[in-house]
Design a protein around this motif. Sequence first.
Motif, PDB file in Angstrom:
ATOM      1  N   UNK A  32      12.088   4.608  -2.830  1.00 43.50           N
ATOM      2  CA  UNK A  32      11.841   6.329  -2.812  1.00 43.50           C
ATOM      3  C   UNK A  32      10.564   6.375  -2.341  1.00 43.50           C
ATOM      4  N   UNK A  33       9.421   5.523  -2.518  1.00 41.50           N
ATOM      5  CA  UNK A  33       8.108   5.536  -2.249  1.00 41.50           C
ATOM      6  C   UNK A  33       7.819   5.441  -0.808  1.00 41.50           C
ATOM      7  N   UNK A  34       6.718   5.780   0.040  1.00 38.76           N
ATOM      8  CA  UNK A  34       6.338   5.470   1.198  1.00 38.76           C
ATOM      9  C   UNK A  34       5.666   4.331   0.988  1.00 38.76           C
ATOM     10  N   UNK A  35       5.415   3.271   2.205  1.00 39.68           N
ATOM     11  CA  UNK A  35       4.811   2.090   2.019  1.00 39.68           C
ATOM     12  C   UNK A  35       4.197   1.879   3.536  1.00 39.68           C
ATOM     13  N   UNK A  36       2.826   1.567   3.272  1.00 39.56           N
ATOM     14  CA  UNK A  36       1.996   1.488   4.766  1.00 39.56           C
ATOM     15  C   UNK A  36       2.038  -0.203   4.915  1.00 39.56           C
ATOM     16  N   UNK A  37       2.272  -0.437   6.204  1.00 37.64           N
ATOM     17  CA  UNK A  37       2.063  -2.205   6.391  1.00 37.64           C
ATOM     18  C   UNK A  37       1.570  -2.151   7.590  1.00 37.64           C
ATOM     19  N   UNK A  42       0.858  -1.205  -0.003  1.00 36.72           N
ATOM     20  CA  UNK A  42       0.046  -0.064  -0.024  1.00 36.72           C
ATOM     21  C   UNK A  42       0.864   1.164  -0.089  1.00 36.72           C
ATOM     22  N   UNK A  43       0.662   2.014  -1.031  1.00 36.48           N
ATOM     23  CA  UNK A  43       1.537   3.205  -1.199  1.00 36.48           C
ATOM     24  C   UNK A  43       1.033   4.174  -1.291  1.00 36.48           C
TER      25      UNK A  43
END
Length: 231
Positions: A224-229, A42-43
């Motif tokens: 370089x992207x944010x990721x939700x975990x 999830x980005x």
Amino acid sequence: MKIQILQLIDGAKKATGLTVIIDVFRAMTVEAHVINNGASDLIPIGSIDDAYKYRNEHPGTILIGERGGKKCPGFDFGNSPSAVKDYDFTGKTVVHTTSAGTQGVANAKGADEIIGGSLVTAKAIAKYIKEKNPEVVSLVCMGLAGEKETTEDTLCAEYIKYILENGSEAGFDMEAGIKKCAETDGAKFFDKNRQEVFPEEDFHMSVDADRFDFVLKIEEGSDGFMHTRRA
């Protein structure tokens, strides 16, 4: 532990320590449901154009997002928990962009750690913070488009702060808080002429306090992207 409640984009820019980006209506509520429904990645992205670009480069990516509450053109879902609640995201990559919540993530440059905050994960967030025991906690209320304070985000921040300071949620008047939300910033969900954009079910799902027992941890990846975990 110093606990500070900050507001809007400016608050995100000022946030330090363990930072909770709060967006109850509806970004972080949606992200909790997407993660609960099995998304493998999830980005959260600030720009619509970046979302389109990511999907062009990664076919099969699901796009979720809104501007002004309305689903972005060409996206699979709007920013609505009731729209995604029954969708099986297992094995899917999801890109999410909104007017407030994902903008907070993008602007929290001074945070040591970022957590996505909403009422559905509030008690889990407080438990996580207790275990981490950071020197500074920044509870950032993203409000309406990151520009106007809202009752629901401040309620969530105050609830998390209350649990941290009192050891439990006992004594916190959540019912009164939800009633105030329904009468103020949540009133749009009860307007029969706006149900296509703000369905009433979204209100009830967003104020379903402590529905989930996990935390949304948001970190920058090697791409370089944010990721939700889930954490």
